[in-house]
Design a protein around this motif. Structure first.
Motif, PDB file in Angstrom:
ATOM      1  N   LYS A  61      -3.319  -5.442   2.600  1.00  0.00           N
ATOM      2  CA  LYS A  61      -2.718  -4.820   4.085  1.00  0.00           C
ATOM      3  C   LYS A  61      -3.844  -4.139   4.849  1.00  0.00           C
ATOM      4  CE  LYS A  61       1.354  -6.764   3.514  1.00  0.00           C
ATOM      5  NZ  LYS A  61       1.605  -7.849   4.384  1.00  0.00           N
ATOM      6  N   GLU A 102       1.508 -13.713   8.267  1.00  0.00           N
ATOM      7  CA  GLU A 102       1.970 -12.368   8.301  1.00  0.00           C
ATOM      8  C   GLU A 102       2.059 -11.862   9.650  1.00  0.00           C
ATOM      9  OE1 GLU A 102      -0.349 -10.131   5.401  1.00  0.00           O
ATOM     10  OE2 GLU A 102       0.317 -11.535   3.795  1.00  0.00           O
ATOM     11  N   HIS A 103       1.402 -12.204  10.718  1.00  0.00           N
ATOM     12  CA  HIS A 103       1.436 -11.919  11.922  1.00  0.00           C
ATOM     13  C   HIS A 103       2.367 -12.684  12.980  1.00  0.00           C
ATOM     14  CE1 HIS A 103      -1.760  -8.760  11.218  1.00  0.00           C
ATOM     15  NE2 HIS A 103      -1.787  -9.733  10.216  1.00  0.00           N
ATOM     16  N   GLU A 111      13.473  -9.719  18.298  1.00  0.00           N
ATOM     17  CA  GLU A 111      14.316  -8.796  18.238  1.00  0.00           C
ATOM     18  C   GLU A 111      15.409  -9.100  17.101  1.00  0.00           C
ATOM     19  OE1 GLU A 111      14.486  -5.802  19.845  1.00  0.00           O
ATOM     20  OE2 GLU A 111      12.518  -6.132  20.915  1.00  0.00           O
ATOM     21  N   ARG A 135      10.499  -1.229  20.307  1.00  0.00           N
ATOM     22  CA  ARG A 135      10.671  -1.130  18.989  1.00  0.00           C
ATOM     23  C   ARG A 135      10.308   0.337  18.149  1.00  0.00           C
ATOM     24  NH1 ARG A 135      10.029  -6.709  19.347  1.00  0.00           N
ATOM     25  NH2 ARG A 135       7.815  -6.619  18.764  1.00  0.00           N
ATOM     26  N   PRO A 194       0.743  -1.249  -0.177  1.00  0.00           N
ATOM     27  CA  PRO A 194      -0.039  -0.163   0.061  1.00  0.00           C
ATOM     28  C   PRO A 194       0.831   1.252  -0.056  1.00  0.00           C
ATOM     29  CG  PRO A 194      -0.290  -1.366   1.891  1.00  0.00           C
ATOM     30  CD  PRO A 194       0.629  -1.928   1.149  1.00  0.00           C
ATOM     31  N   GLU A 195       1.910   1.097   0.611  1.00  0.00           N
ATOM     32  CA  GLU A 195       2.931   2.391   0.364  1.00  0.00           C
ATOM     33  C   GLU A 195       3.462   2.779  -0.855  1.00  0.00           C
ATOM     34  OE1 GLU A 195       5.261  -1.039   2.125  1.00  0.00           O
ATOM     35  OE2 GLU A 195       3.282  -0.445   2.012  1.00  0.00           O
ATOM     36  N   MET A 251      10.972 -12.470  21.867  1.00  0.00           N
ATOM     37  CA  MET A 251      10.416 -11.200  21.441  1.00  0.00           C
ATOM     38  C   MET A 251      10.814 -10.669  20.006  1.00  0.00           C
ATOM     39  SD  MET A 251       9.473 -10.985  24.373  1.00  0.00           S
ATOM     40  CE  MET A 251       8.502  -9.446  24.477  1.00  0.00           C
ATOM     41  N   TYR A 271       6.502 -10.503   5.411  1.00  0.00           N
ATOM     42  CA  TYR A 271       5.629  -9.387   4.818  1.00  0.00           C
ATOM     43  C   TYR A 271       4.503 -10.089   4.205  1.00  0.00           C
ATOM     44  CZ  TYR A 271       3.897  -5.198   2.433  1.00  0.00           C
ATOM     45  OH  TYR A 271       3.196  -4.485   1.895  1.00  0.00           O
ATOM     46  N   PHE A 307       7.660  -3.081  23.570  1.00  0.00           N
ATOM     47  CA  PHE A 307       8.850  -3.804  23.327  1.00  0.00           C
ATOM     48  C   PHE A 307      10.059  -3.108  22.974  1.00  0.00           C
ATOM     49  CE2 PHE A 307       5.388  -6.503  22.505  1.00  0.00           C
ATOM     50  CZ  PHE A 307       5.212  -7.292  23.678  1.00  0.00           C
ATOM     51  N   LYS A 329      -2.319 -15.210   5.812  1.00  0.00           N
ATOM     52  CA  LYS A 329      -2.802 -14.194   6.400  1.00  0.00           C
ATOM     53  C   LYS A 329      -2.268 -14.299   7.876  1.00  0.00           C
ATOM     54  CE  LYS A 329      -4.943 -10.103   6.569  1.00  0.00           C
ATOM     55  NZ  LYS A 329      -4.549  -8.833   5.510  1.00  0.00           N
ATOM     56  N   PHE A 353      -6.617  -4.754   5.642  1.00  0.00           N
ATOM     57  CA  PHE A 353      -7.355  -5.694   6.637  1.00  0.00           C
ATOM     58  C   PHE A 353      -6.675  -6.300   7.727  1.00  0.00           C
ATOM     59  CE2 PHE A 353      -9.579  -5.672   2.699  1.00  0.00           C
ATOM     60  CZ  PHE A 353     -10.583  -4.906   2.970  1.00  0.00           C
ATOM     61  N   PRO A 354      -6.171  -5.970   8.910  1.00  0.00           N
ATOM     62  CA  PRO A 354      -5.243  -6.433   9.569  1.00  0.00           C
ATOM     63  C   PRO A 354      -5.859  -7.659  10.326  1.00  0.00           C
ATOM     64  CG  PRO A 354      -6.227  -4.407  10.684  1.00  0.00           C
ATOM     65  CD  PRO A 354      -6.761  -4.530   9.267  1.00  0.00           C
ATOM     66  N   LEU A 355      -5.060  -8.514  10.755  1.00  0.00           N
ATOM     67  CA  LEU A 355      -5.580  -9.761  11.089  1.00  0.00           C
ATOM     68  C   LEU A 355      -6.276  -9.487  12.601  1.00  0.00           C
ATOM     69  CD1 LEU A 355      -5.775 -12.907  10.514  1.00  0.00           C
ATOM     70  CD2 LEU A 355      -3.747 -13.094  11.977  1.00  0.00           C
TER      71      LEU A 355
END
Lengths: 168, 403
Positions: free
Chosen positions: A149, B62-63, B328, A168, A67-68, B326, B360, A166, B59, A151-153
């Motif tokens: 993208k 991706e997480h 990292e 980040r 999307p970016e 975590m 991604y 954390f 999907k 639609f986040p899970l």
């Protein structure tokens, strides 16, 4: 028939298509090139029919949503394999949001049918000329394209997994 | 590009009947729906409907961090889950540029070939059941149990194994595991021979399978088929031989091919593949003996979880443990396609990584999904009972089909 190298393949490809093959790279030894919507079917056809290459095996069709990337939001990716020369190539076509149309590859391979249906189902890529472009894995009355993208899970309001917790 | 012909018969009955075969038909061994137009017992046309057990793995992936995607791959082809697990690990290792020691490769080869045998046992056994012979299935099932016991010994679980880690295995094979593998190599060939003598020249079986659903090499390649069903048409495409991964180049094995691509040829190709797999396992066992018996993972502390006792007593291990859990750890921004020879064909993983803790985008090239699309076109003109055994011999696994 002997093996051909990525350099020879790229030479032949640029000799044939010149300006229309851009952004060539070789991640992990797999030749990757970008082309345009207008050229993709000609290019795949040429790869298929060129006697010294014979990319007759379609490994995969899929899409990636960025999307970016302004004007290049959707990438359609083809993996094609030449069984005779044992070499693979990855061809990408970038499409702009709002005009996600690309000609179908079912004119070359029957097997492209479901791969394109899957890509349509999850990303909304419209393969023009496809004989049967319906949803395949999701329910028919779904209105969105879920692998995009936007639609986040998980629930976007959830905070306990935010990166700043954390460091980040 | 050569397509399957439409069924044209001038003696059609005036009325066709519609049959909803599936999604829960007992003869289809899984969640498959085919809406068939029948003229008597002959199929005029059909439409496959899939997606009944779609779980959106791409999907979800991706997480999730890389090591947590392994359990998702279990649930693709659950008849040979270790191949998916290791295909995934090898794809990530290719992305991260991790070199695995030879012993790890050989251990993986053993597990992958055992799961290939387990998968083919089910497929060929069920093909027998669908033609009316339950005996062979029961004989063979006993040995799938033996394979699952080996998996249990190695990783603790049987069906959805989550076996191995990025870089190697979570623990070394113990002596019992090796003993069980050797025992399997002694016991199974006898049963396989018995199985073959029950079927290969059995009049009923041959009549039911020979010449049923023949596929030419052109048709198979046009539909991007891979695996045993492609090899049954005479194309010797096997990822293990063509693009060796996991040290398959060290092994001496043959790629069996058929000629006519019919159900009978697929059956024979799978039987022969089991024999070749046993050859590979035997070689791997001999090769392992020459390696250092204490190596079971690559030396990649950034990605391989340290053992618990070290985490509690060793500063470095604790840091790495924390960093891995975590998320990292830095990963390269890259894209990689890696494929392995699954029990059903070329199982590919296409990872697009943006350097984060999870990919991604991840795409599975699932052989069952791609192989199955030829099913409805090739059923045209076939008898319903032939279409059933055709589906059995394609060995479509619903989990892999729907992802």
């Amino acid at each position: 028939m002997g093996k051909i190298t990525n350099e020879e393949l790229l030479q032949k490809l640029t000799a044939q298509f010149g300006e229309n093959v851009t952004n060539v790279s070789e991640p992990y030894g797999l030749l990757t090139a970008e082309t345009t919507r207008g050229q993709i079917i000609d290019l795949l056809n040429w790869l298929y029919n060129e006697p010294s290459l014979q990319f007759t095996y379609l490994t995969d069709i899929t899409a990636i949503h960025y999307p970016e990337f302004e004007g290049k939001e959707m990438a359609v990716v083809y993996h094609v394999h030449s069984l005779v020369n044992n070499i693979r190539i990855r061809i990408k076509v970038f499409l702009a949001e709002g005009d996600i149309n690309i000609p179908t590859a079912t004119t070359i391979w029957n097997g492209a049918n479901w791969m394109e249906r899957e890509t349509y189902d999850f990303f909304g890529v419209n393969f023009t000329g496809h004989p049967d472009l319906r949803r395949i894995l999701n329910v028919d009355d779904m209105t969105v394209f879920p692998m995009r993208k936007e639609f986040p899970l998980e629930d976007p309001n959830r905070v306990d997994k935010k990166d700043y917790f954390f460091g980040r | 590009m050569q397509n399957f012909p439409a069924y044209t018969d001038t003696d059609l009955q005036s009325e066709l009947s519609t049959l909803n075969l599936g999604p829960t038909h007992p003869a289809t061994h899984g969640v498959f729906q085919n809406v068939l137009q029948l003229d008597g017992e002959r199929i005029v046309s059909g439409v496959s409907t899939i997606g009944y057990i779609h779980r959106a793995f791409e999907k979800i992936a991706e997480h999730r961090p890389f090591y947590q995607i392994t359990p998702l791959t279990d649930r693709l082809n659950y008849c040979s889950a270790p191949i998916n697990n290791m295909g995934w690990h090898m794809s990530v290792e290719k992305l991260l540029d991790i070199q695995t020691p030879k012993r790890v490769d050989y251990m993986r080869v053993i597990i992958m070939e055992l799961s290939r045998i387990a998968d083919h046992i089910v497929c060929n056994g069920v093909l027998g059941v669908d033609t009316g012979a339950f005996t062979g299935f029961l004989y063979m099932m006993e040995h799938r149990e033996a394979i699952y016991e080996i998996f249990e010994e190695v990783c603790g679980s049987r069906l959805t194994t989550n076996i191995g880690r990025i870089g190697g295995f979570e623990r070394n094979f113990n002596d019992i595991a090796f003993a069980k593998i050797r025992q399997f190599l002694v016991n199974f060939p006898k049963t396989l021979n018995e199985f073959e003598s029950l079927f290969n020249r059995n009049r009923i079986f041959v009549d039911r399978t020979k010449g049923v659903a023949p596929v030419t090499a052109e048709q198979a390649l046009g539909y991007s088929w891979s695996g045993p069903i492609l090899r049954a048409t005479g194309v010797d495409y096997d990822v293990r031989a063509m693009n060796p991964y996991c040290s398959y180049e060290d092994f001496d094995f043959e790629v069996p091919v058929g000629t006519s691509g019919d159900v009978y040829d697929r059956f024979l190709v799978r039987n022969e593949e089991m024999k070749q797999s046993m050859r590979i396992i035997e070689q791997a066992l001999n090769k392992i003996e020459k390696e250092d018996p204490n190596i079971f993972h690559a030396d990649v502390p950034e990605f391989y979880l340290p053992p618990k006792e070290e985490v509690y007593n060793n500063m470095e291990a604790l840091i790495y443990h924390f960093k891995i859990v975590m998320g990292e750890v830095k990963t390269p921004v890259a894209e990689v396609y890696h494929s392995v020879e699954g029990a059903n064909g070329e199982l590919g993983f296409y990872i697009i990584n943006d350097g984060g803790r999870s990919p991604y985008r991840l795409h599975f090239r699932r052989p069952s999904f791609i192989n199955y699309q030829a099913y409805a076109p090739m059923s045209r003109g076939m008898l319903l009972s032939d279409a059933i055994i055709n589906m059995s011999s394609l060995n479509i696994i619903a989990g892999e089909l729907d992802a």
